[in-house]
Scaffold this motif. Structure first.
Motif, PDB file in Angstrom:
ATOM      1  N   VAL A   9      83.197  50.558  28.058  1.00 11.10           N
ATOM      2  CA  VAL A   9      82.285  49.414  28.057  1.00 11.10           C
ATOM      3  C   VAL A   9      83.103  48.139  27.927  1.00 11.10           C
ATOM      4  N   GLY A  10      83.049  47.272  28.943  1.00  9.31           N
ATOM      5  CA  GLY A  10      83.770  46.003  28.861  1.00  9.31           C
ATOM      6  C   GLY A  10      84.424  45.640  30.172  1.00  9.31           C
ATOM      7  N   GLY A  11      84.252  44.371  30.591  1.00  6.79           N
ATOM      8  CA  GLY A  11      84.719  43.957  31.910  1.00  6.79           C
ATOM      9  C   GLY A  11      86.008  43.166  31.927  1.00  6.79           C
ATOM     10  N   GLY A  12      86.724  43.119  30.806  1.00  3.16           N
ATOM     11  CA  GLY A  12      87.976  42.372  30.769  1.00  3.16           C
ATOM     12  C   GLY A  12      89.162  43.208  31.201  1.00  3.16           C
ATOM     13  N   LEU A  13      90.351  42.671  30.948  1.00  6.01           N
ATOM     14  CA  LEU A  13      91.571  43.360  31.355  1.00  6.01           C
ATOM     15  C   LEU A  13      91.721  44.703  30.644  1.00  6.01           C
ATOM     16  N   ALA A  14      91.452  44.737  29.333  1.00 10.33           N
ATOM     17  CA  ALA A  14      91.621  45.983  28.583  1.00 10.33           C
ATOM     18  C   ALA A  14      90.695  47.068  29.101  1.00 10.33           C
ATOM     19  N   GLY A  15      89.440  46.729  29.373  1.00  7.25           N
ATOM     20  CA  GLY A  15      88.490  47.721  29.864  1.00  7.25           C
ATOM     21  C   GLY A  15      88.876  48.299  31.204  1.00  7.25           C
ATOM     22  N   HIS A  16      89.278  47.436  32.135  1.00  9.86           N
ATOM     23  CA  HIS A  16      89.652  47.904  33.474  1.00  9.86           C
ATOM     24  C   HIS A  16      90.910  48.780  33.423  1.00  9.86           C
ATOM     25  N   ILE A  17      91.912  48.339  32.662  1.00  4.68           N
ATOM     26  CA  ILE A  17      93.154  49.117  32.608  1.00  4.68           C
ATOM     27  C   ILE A  17      92.919  50.446  31.889  1.00  4.68           C
ATOM     28  N   ALA A  18      92.070  50.443  30.864  1.00  7.96           N
ATOM     29  CA  ALA A  18      91.743  51.698  30.179  1.00  7.96           C
ATOM     30  C   ALA A  18      91.079  52.676  31.144  1.00  7.96           C
ATOM     31  N   ALA A  19      90.162  52.186  31.971  1.00  8.85           N
ATOM     32  CA  ALA A  19      89.481  53.064  32.934  1.00  8.85           C
ATOM     33  C   ALA A  19      90.480  53.690  33.893  1.00  8.85           C
ATOM     34  N   ILE A  20      91.421  52.889  34.393  1.00  8.34           N
ATOM     35  CA  ILE A  20      92.421  53.414  35.327  1.00  8.34           C
ATOM     36  C   ILE A  20      93.317  54.436  34.633  1.00  8.34           C
ATOM     37  N   SER A  21      93.782  54.106  33.422  1.00 10.65           N
ATOM     38  CA  SER A  21      94.681  55.005  32.707  1.00 10.65           C
ATOM     39  C   SER A  21      94.020  56.348  32.404  1.00 10.65           C
ATOM     40  N   LEU A  22      92.789  56.326  31.938  1.00 10.45           N
ATOM     41  CA  LEU A  22      92.092  57.569  31.597  1.00 10.45           C
ATOM     42  C   LEU A  22      91.765  58.383  32.847  1.00 10.45           C
ATOM     43  N   ALA A  23      91.431  57.681  33.928  1.00 13.54           N
ATOM     44  CA  ALA A  23      91.145  58.389  35.179  1.00 13.54           C
ATOM     45  C   ALA A  23      92.401  59.058  35.722  1.00 13.54           C
ATOM     46  N   ARG A  24      93.520  58.362  35.656  1.00 16.76           N
ATOM     47  CA  ARG A  24      94.768  58.950  36.156  1.00 16.76           C
ATOM     48  C   ARG A  24      95.307  60.017  35.208  1.00 16.76           C
ATOM     49  N   GLY A  25      94.766  60.022  33.978  1.00 13.62           N
ATOM     50  CA  GLY A  25      95.067  61.104  33.064  1.00 13.62           C
ATOM     51  C   GLY A  25      94.208  62.328  33.306  1.00 13.62           C
ATOM     52  N   GLY A  26      93.254  62.237  34.237  1.00 15.77           N
ATOM     53  CA  GLY A  26      92.468  63.394  34.618  1.00 15.77           C
ATOM     54  C   GLY A  26      91.022  63.398  34.180  1.00 15.77           C
ATOM     55  N   ARG A  27      90.541  62.343  33.507  1.00 16.29           N
ATOM     56  CA  ARG A  27      89.174  62.301  33.031  1.00 16.29           C
ATOM     57  C   ARG A  27      88.251  61.565  34.012  1.00 16.29           C
ATOM     58  N   SER A  28      86.994  61.979  34.081  1.00 11.97           N
ATOM     59  CA  SER A  28      85.994  61.228  34.845  1.00 11.97           C
ATOM     60  C   SER A  28      85.511  60.074  33.979  1.00 11.97           C
ATOM     61  N   VAL A  29      85.440  58.878  34.575  1.00 18.49           N
ATOM     62  CA  VAL A  29      85.220  57.661  33.793  1.00 18.49           C
ATOM     63  C   VAL A  29      84.088  56.827  34.388  1.00 18.49           C
ATOM     64  N   ALA A  30      83.201  56.350  33.531  1.00 17.85           N
ATOM     65  CA  ALA A  30      82.227  55.320  33.900  1.00 17.85           C
ATOM     66  C   ALA A  30      82.712  53.998  33.330  1.00 17.85           C
ATOM     67  N   LEU A  31      82.878  52.996  34.177  1.00 18.29           N
ATOM     68  CA  LEU A  31      83.276  51.663  33.726  1.00 18.29           C
ATOM     69  C   LEU A  31      82.059  50.751  33.793  1.00 18.29           C
ATOM     70  N   ILE A  32      81.597  50.320  32.639  1.00 20.15           N
ATOM     71  CA  ILE A  32      80.410  49.465  32.538  1.00 20.15           C
ATOM     72  C   ILE A  32      80.911  48.056  32.291  1.00 20.15           C
ATOM     73  N   ALA A  33      80.937  47.247  33.358  1.00 23.67           N
ATOM     74  CA  ALA A  33      81.699  45.999  33.303  1.00 23.67           C
ATOM     75  C   ALA A  33      81.027  44.920  34.143  1.00 23.67           C
TER      76      ALA A  33
END
Length: 403
Positions: A9-33
């Motif tokens: 949850v969050g549309g700033g830099l931390a939220g977007h980078i967290a979504a990418i990092s977790l997705a590339r770690g193998g998790r399915s991610v919903a980014l609410i931003a």
């Protein structure tokens, strides 16, 4: 109802980078931003550790052309006090680095990160805000402002200092304010900056110039709120002349590029950074004044730790205590950085003579004692790096004496 392993949850830099990092770690991610309504004209200096993290995420190659390296950091005592600290220059080459870090315009950085999110197959993007969230032992249920309901095994709050997720988890905060505001702007200048960042320490806070590509720099001018407001309303020509005067013309003639923004200075730290099936990162967990380039760098370390917890074994479901494990991993780093930034800022504001003496003596010691200087530089680039270098420094010293 859509279900994901992680909801961010969050549309700033931390939220977007967290979504990418977790997705590339193998998790399915919903980014609410939701898209930010006001452009962010600030810049962010990312240190070497953060840059290497972005490189591991394959983001650095597209970001590099928009950055300027910070090859040296110069600290100048700009006070009129009786006890003034010596001018101190730290050079990245002294610790074997091309640069301590790189300075990014926030808007450019966010545009590139958003573009990377759209190409990330494991991330589903919801351009809306969080309305309510219910947390229990098995999952999080998120009702979005658009009317959509999303469930997740784990939820990450990257939704800023007024985090709805933090409130829903009943996590309290300790917050404080400073009698300061930061005037933020970009400017061009006649002389090259030579990739040197210059920080003038004044009685009201730091006046910090940071290189941008070309003959351009960003400026964070910390000052009294009563001074910041009228200065923000000066014409660009008047403000340019004032900035050049405060810079002592070391970069020649200055031309401010656009109307500055004012950011009140404050601090905040959450009592917990995670529990159960939720975690807080970035400004949902900690807020700093713009001193020492700590804010986003600390947020990226949050993301590194969170990814190590949530993606350590993607064959297994996320554990019910993952948030508590994350909290334990982050506590020492966040609290130590909070204390050090707060102490540095307050040391500039105080008229208490012993504090002024200690600050001047500390900078003098850094100027004349290379091992301490090296340790401080390494520690600033990556927490723990300076401390790990101490045994090696002693070994080198012993070997030189034997030789």
């Amino acid at each position: 109802m859509d279900h994901f392993e992680v909801a961010v949850v969050g549309g700033g830099l931390a939220g977007h980078i967290a979504a990418i990092s977790l997705a590339r770690g193998g998790r399915s991610v919903a980014l609410i931003a939701p898209t930010a309504p006001v452009p962010d004209r600030r810049t962010t200096a990312l240190m070497d550790q953060s840059v290497r993290f972005l490189d591991r995420l394959s983001l650095w190659k597209d970001l590099r052309p928009s950055t300027a390296p910070l090859a040296a950091m110069r600290i100048i005592d700009g006070t009129d006090r009786l006890l003034r600290a010596p001018t101190t220059v730290f050079r990245s080459a002294e610790v074997g680095l091309e640069a301590f870090g790189y300075n990014f315009p926030n808007a450019v950085l966010l545009d590139q990160i958003r573009l990377a999110v759209t190409g990330e197959g494991r991330v589903s993007y919801f351009d809306t805000s969080l309305d309510t969230v219910v947390l229990d032992e098995s999952r999080a249920t998120l009702l979005l402002a658009s009317g959509t309901t999303v469930t997740a095994d784990f939820v990450v709050g990257a939704d800023g200092r007024k985090s709805k997720l933090r409130e829903a988890a009943l996590i309290d905060v300790r917050s404080w304010s400073y009698p300061q505001s930061g005037l933020v702007l970009n400017f061009s200048h006649k002389r090259p900056h030579e990739n040197i960042s210059t920080e003038f320490h004044t009685e009201y806070g730091p006046f910090t110039q940071v290189p941008l590509p070309g003959n351009r720099s960003s400026l964070v001018w910390v000052q009294k709120p009563a001074d910041a407001e009228p200065r923000s309303k000066l014409s660009l020509a008047e403000l340019s002349a004032l900035v050049e005067e405060r810079m002592h013309s070391i970069l020649g003639a200055v031309e401010v590029e656009e109307t500055p923004q004012i950011w009140p200075l404050s601090g905040m730290v959450a009592h917990r950074f995670g529990q159960g099936r939720m975690a807080l990162i970035g400004e949902a967990a900690h807020v700093f004044p713009p001193i020492g380039a700590q804010g986003l760098n600390l947020g990226l370390r949050d993301i590194m730790s969170l990814s190590s917890v949530l993606c350590e074994d993607i064959e297994k479901p996320i554990a019910a205590d993952a948030g508590s494990r994350f909290d334990r991993k982050r506590r020492a780093d966040v609290l130590s950085r909070t204390a050090s930034v707060d102490l540095l800022n307050r040391s500039l504001l105080t008229d208490f003579l012993p504090v002024q003496m200690a600050r001047a003596a500390g900078l003098q010691l850094l100027s004349v004692f290379p091992p301490l200087r090296s340790m401080v530089m390494r520690e600033g680039v990556e927490p723990g790096r300076g401390l790990r270098a101490i045994p090696e420094a002693f070994r080198d010293r012993i070997m030189r004496k034997k030789a």
